[in-house]
Write a protein that holds these residues in place. Structure first.
Motif, PDB file in Angstrom:
ATOM      1  N   CYS A 219      40.619 -51.735  62.819  1.00 27.04           N
ATOM      2  CA  CYS A 219      40.218 -50.446  63.381  1.00 27.04           C
ATOM      3  C   CYS A 219      41.063 -49.353  62.729  1.00 27.04           C
ATOM      4  CB  CYS A 219      40.465 -50.468  64.886  1.00 27.04           C
ATOM      5  SG  CYS A 219      40.164 -48.873  65.663  1.00 27.04           S
ATOM      6  N   PHE A 221      41.752 -46.480  63.966  1.00 30.94           N
ATOM      7  CA  PHE A 221      42.520 -45.720  64.964  1.00 30.94           C
ATOM      8  C   PHE A 221      43.841 -46.438  65.255  1.00 30.94           C
ATOM      9  CE2 PHE A 221      38.132 -44.523  65.621  1.00 30.94           C
ATOM     10  CZ  PHE A 221      38.200 -43.142  65.742  1.00 30.94           C
ATOM     11  N   HIS A 222      44.639 -45.808  66.096  1.00 28.61           N
ATOM     12  CA  HIS A 222      45.948 -46.398  66.375  1.00 28.61           C
ATOM     13  C   HIS A 222      46.340 -46.092  67.812  1.00 28.61           C
ATOM     14  CE1 HIS A 222      50.119 -47.369  64.530  1.00 28.61           C
ATOM     15  NE2 HIS A 222      49.763 -48.169  65.493  1.00 28.61           N
ATOM     16  N   CYS A 223      45.693 -46.732  68.768  1.00 25.65           N
ATOM     17  CA  CYS A 223      45.992 -46.445  70.182  1.00 25.65           C
ATOM     18  C   CYS A 223      47.294 -47.132  70.582  1.00 25.65           C
ATOM     19  CB  CYS A 223      44.844 -46.905  71.066  1.00 25.65           C
ATOM     20  SG  CYS A 223      43.313 -46.096  70.622  1.00 25.65           S
ATOM     21  N   PHE A 225      48.291 -48.731  73.081  1.00 28.08           N
ATOM     22  CA  PHE A 225      48.306 -49.971  73.876  1.00 28.08           C
ATOM     23  C   PHE A 225      47.646 -51.128  73.141  1.00 28.08           C
ATOM     24  CE2 PHE A 225      44.725 -47.245  74.817  1.00 28.08           C
ATOM     25  CZ  PHE A 225      43.659 -48.090  74.556  1.00 28.08           C
ATOM     26  N   CYS A 226      47.258 -50.932  71.872  1.00 25.74           N
ATOM     27  CA  CYS A 226      46.380 -51.905  71.219  1.00 25.74           C
ATOM     28  C   CYS A 226      47.043 -52.538  70.001  1.00 25.74           C
ATOM     29  CB  CYS A 226      45.104 -51.197  70.805  1.00 25.74           C
ATOM     30  SG  CYS A 226      43.980 -52.236  69.867  1.00 25.74           S
ATOM     31  N   ASP A 264      36.239 -54.417  66.842  1.00 22.10           N
ATOM     32  CA  ASP A 264      37.140 -53.409  67.404  1.00 22.10           C
ATOM     33  C   ASP A 264      36.563 -52.015  67.214  1.00 22.10           C
ATOM     34  OD1 ASP A 264      39.346 -54.762  68.450  1.00 22.10           O
ATOM     35  OD2 ASP A 264      40.198 -55.091  66.460  1.00 22.10           O
ATOM     36  N   HIS A 297      33.354 -46.520  70.622  1.00 18.24           N
ATOM     37  CA  HIS A 297      34.008 -45.223  70.412  1.00 18.24           C
ATOM     38  C   HIS A 297      33.051 -44.093  70.756  1.00 18.24           C
ATOM     39  CE1 HIS A 297      36.846 -47.236  67.300  1.00 18.24           C
ATOM     40  NE2 HIS A 297      37.206 -47.437  68.550  1.00 18.24           N
ATOM     41  N   LYS A 335      40.597 -41.212  70.447  1.00 20.75           N
ATOM     42  CA  LYS A 335      39.237 -41.537  69.994  1.00 20.75           C
ATOM     43  C   LYS A 335      38.169 -40.906  70.862  1.00 20.75           C
ATOM     44  CE  LYS A 335      39.515 -45.715  72.610  1.00 20.75           C
ATOM     45  NZ  LYS A 335      40.239 -46.904  72.704  1.00 20.75           N
TER      46      LYS A 335
HETATM   47  S1  SF4 Z   1      41.908 -49.466  71.367  1.00 20.26           S
HETATM   48 FE1  SF4 Z   1      40.046 -49.475  70.161  1.00 20.26          FE
HETATM   49  S2  SF4 Z   1      40.138 -47.525  69.037  1.00 20.26           S
HETATM   50 FE2  SF4 Z   1      42.169 -47.908  69.760  1.00 20.26          FE
HETATM   51  S3  SF4 Z   1      43.199 -48.955  68.065  1.00 20.26           S
HETATM   52 FE3  SF4 Z   1      42.397 -50.536  69.461  1.00 20.26          FE
HETATM   53  S4  SF4 Z   1      40.445 -51.086  68.651  1.00 20.26           S
HETATM   54 FE4  SF4 Z   1      41.005 -49.119  67.717  1.00 20.26          FE
END
Ligand code: SF4
Ligand code: B12
Length: 448
Positions: A219, A221-223, A225-226, A264, A297, A335
Motif C-alpha cells: 500500500c 499510504f502509511h497509516c 496503526f498498520c 490492502d 479507500h 486516506k
Molecule cells: S491502513 Fe490501509 S491505507 Fe493505511 S497503510 Fe494500511 S493498508 Fe494502507
C-alpha cells in the motif's frame, strides 16, 4: 533422483475471545500451494483446522447467503497473561479429535508448513505443532506468514517450529528448499517480466463457494496503526487481464459465487487497474459477487467506479473512514476526510446502493482516543445513512501506534503477542472503558 516430497500445509486453529468466518480463507497457504505445485516435484496435502464444512462435524455449517458464518468453538482456559480479562476465551475450528484423525489419515509428510495471520493467534500454532509431533513424530516443521514476519524472534522461541520463514514464500521458498534438502531450485518469483506474487491454488479448499483474491500487494499510504509496509515494502499490482482470466477460470472450474478481495489498496491506480478489471468482468457477464472486508479507500471512489461496483455486483462494501475527528485523521490516516466520505456515499447511492448496504469502518481504541470522538463519528455516519462498523485497534509490532504504547510504558516491547488482541484495549491501555465501549457498540448497531 531424489524422492518426490510429501508436503503437508496446515492452517492452525484460532485461539481468541471472538472469531467469525468473515470470508476468512488461508490465502497465504493457498499461494504457497500453487508455488509448490507449479515448480517442485512434490505432493501437497492440506489440513484446515478452520474447515467449518468438514463432514465429521456434528452439526451442518450455518452459512449466510453471502458465504459467511460461525466457526465451531470450544471454550478453553485463558493463558496466564490474560487471565484477568473478564471475557471467555475459545479455540475456534475443528475439534482436536477430528484434526488427529486427519493427521492419521494423511500420508506421512516430509515437511509440515504452517501459516499464521495474526501475531496474537500464535497459541494455535503451538497447539498444532504439539499435535503434529505427537502424531507424526520427528518431521521438520516450517512456519511462515504475518506472525512469523512481524515477530520472527518470538516465533523462533515459542512457536515450536523448527524453521521460521520471514516474508513472502515467492522470495523464500528457494532458500528453504535448499536448507531442507540441499537442492537448489529456480522459482519464477524474481524473473524479469513475471509477476512476483503468485495466484492461489484453490483446489485445496473443501468449500470453494467463497474464494479469497489479491490483485495487488502492499500500500502506498502509511497509516500509523498498520503494518502493510513492513509486510510488503513495495506496492505492486497484477496484470489486469490475468486477474480477470483467473476469476473466470475459477468461476468455471468450481462454480464459486463469491470472490473476496484481500488487497490492502484495491483502488489505488484505479483507472489502469480495478476499473479495467470490472469493465471486463461486466463485459464477460461473469456471475460472481465481490466482497471487500478489508476496507476500501474512500477518496478513490468516483462516479464511474461507483457505477462499476454496482454493475459488477460488489455486494458488501466496507469503506475505511477510520474517524470524523480531524485530529485522529491527521495523526493516523490521511486516506480519507469527512468530505470525501460524503461525496463517496452520494455517488454510491446514485449508482444504486441503499445506504444500509454501505459499511463504514471507524477505529476505536487508539492510544489516547476518547469515547466522545468515536461517538461523534458514529453519529456522523448514521446521519449520512450508512452503517457504522467499529474496527477495534490492535497494536501491531513495527507500527507507530505500537511504538507509542511502548514509549509511554503501556506495553513492553517484548510483551506477549497475546496483548496485541483487538479485544484488550478497554481493559489495558485505552481511555475508553469497557462500559463506554458497550455503549458505543450499541449506538453503532442500532439505527436511529
Ligand atoms: S491502513 Fe490501509 S491505507 Fe493505511 S497503510 Fe494500511 S493498508 Fe494502507
Ligand atoms: C485480508 C486481511 C484480513 C481479512 C482476512 C484475515 C484472514 N484471517 O485471512 C479480514 C478482513 C477478515 C481481516 C480482519 C482483521 N485483521 Co487483517 N489483514 C488482512 C491483510 C490485508 C492480508 C492478509 C493476507 O491474507 N494476505 C495475503 C497473503 C498471500 O499474504 P500472507 O498471509 O502474508 O502470505 C504470504 C507470506 O506471509 C508467506 N507465507 C504465508 N504463510 C506461509 C507459510 C510458510 C511455511 C512459508 C514458507 C511462507 C508463508 O507467503 C505468502 C505468499 O507471499 C493483512 C495485511 C497484509 N498485507 O498482510 C491484515 C492484517 C493481518 N490484519 C490485521 C488486523 C489488525 C485485523 C483485525 C484485528 C482488524 C480489526 N480491527 O478488526 C481483524 C481481525 C480478524 C479476526 N479477529 O477475525 C493486522 C495484523 C494484526 C496482528 N496483530 O497481527 C494486519 C497485518 C493489518 C495491519 N493492521 O497491519 N484481515
Amino acid at each position: 533422483m531424489t524422492k518426490k516430497k510429501n508436503i503437508l500445509l496446515i492452517n492452525p486453529w484460532i485461539y481468541d475471545f471472538t472469531a467469525y468466518d468473515f470470508w476468512l480463507r488461508p490465502l497465504g497457504l493457498l499461494c504457497l500451494a500453487s508455488l509448490l505445485k507449479n515448480n517442485l516435484d512434490c505432493e501437497v496435502f492440506f489440513l484446515d483446522c478452520l474447515d467449518r464444512f468438514h463432514p465429521a462435524l456434528p452439526h451442518p455449517p450455518q452459512v449466510k447467503e453471502d458465504g459467511r458464518g460461525p466457526f465451531p468453538k470450544e471454550e478453553v482456559v485463558k493463558p496466564a497473561v490474560i487471565k484477568d480479562i473478564p471475557r471467555k476465551f475459545s479455540r475456534y475450528g475443528l475439534p482436536p479429535a477430528i484434526v488427529r484423525e486427519e493427521l492419521r489419515r494423511l500420508p506421512r509428510p516430509d515437511v509440515v508448513m504452517i501459516s499464521c495471520v495474526m501475531t496474537y493467534w500464535y497459541p494455535g500454532v503451538q497447539a498444532i505443532v504439539e499435535l503434529v509431533r505427537r502424531e507424526i513424530g520427528s518431521v521438520p516443521v516450517v512456519l511462515g506468514g504475518v506472525y512469523a514476519t512481524l515477530l520472527p524472534e518470538h516465533a523462533r522461541r515459542y512457536s515450536g517450529a523448527d524453521i521460521v520463514v520471514e516474508g513472502p514464500a515467492e522470495l523464500r521458498l528457494g532458500e528453504l528448499w535448499e536448507q531442507l534438502w540441499g537442492e537448489r531450485i529456480d522459482l519464477p518469483g524474481g524473473r524479469a517480466g513475471e509477476s512476483d506474487f503468485c495466484f492461489p491454488n484453490y483446489s485445496l479448499l473443501r468449500n470453494k463457494d467463497v474464494l479469497p483474491l489479491e490483485t495487488s500487494r502492499g500500500c502506498p499510504f502509511h497509516c500509523s496503526f498498520c503494518a502493510s509496509r513492513k509486510l510488503n515494502p513495495i506496492f505492486r499490482q497484477k496484470n489486469v487481464d490475468e486477474v480477470v482470466d483467473f476469476i473466470e477460470l475459477n468461476r468455471e472450474n468450481f462454480s464459486s459465487r463469491h470472490f473476496v478481495f484481500y488487497d490492502d489498496a484495491l483502488l489505488v491506480n484505479k483507472d489502469q487497474h480495478l476499473k479495467i478489471i470490472l469493465q471486463e468482468i461486466i463485459r464477460r457477464q461473469l456471475k460472481v459477487s465481490f466482497h471487500t472486508p478489508n476496507g476500501l479507500h474512500v477518496r478513490e471512489i468516483d462516479e464511474e467506479l461507483a457505477r462499476l461496483f454496482y454493475q459488477a455486483d460488489f455486494r458488501s462494501l466496507f469503506l475505511s473512514q477510520e474517524s470524523f475527528d480531524k485530529a485522529v485523521l491527521r495523526r493516523c490516516s490521511r486516506k480519507s476526510s469527512p468530505d470525501s466520505l460524503r461525496k463517496a456515499l452520494l455517488l454510491l447511492k446514485k449508482a444504486g446502493y441503499r445506504p444500509q448496504e454501505i459499511n463504514v469502518y471507524l477505529l476505536v481504541g487508539l492510544p489516547n482516543q476518547e469515547a466522545d470522538s468515536v461517538r461523534q463519528s458514529i453519529l456522523e455516519v448514521k446521519k449520512l445513512g450508512a452503517r457504522p462498523r467499529l474496527a477495534f485497534f490492535s497494536p501491531v509490532p513495527g507500527t507507530e501506534e505500537w511504538a507509542t504504547l511502548v514509549r509511554t510504558g503501556k506495553l513492553n516491547k517484548d510483551s506477549d503477542p497475546l496483548l496485541h488482541n483487538k479485544t484488550l484495549f478497554p481493559y489495558l491501555w485505552s481511555n475508553i472503558s469497557p462500559e463506554e465501549l458497550n455503549e458505543l457498540k450499541h449506538l453503532a448497531l442500532h439505527t436511529a
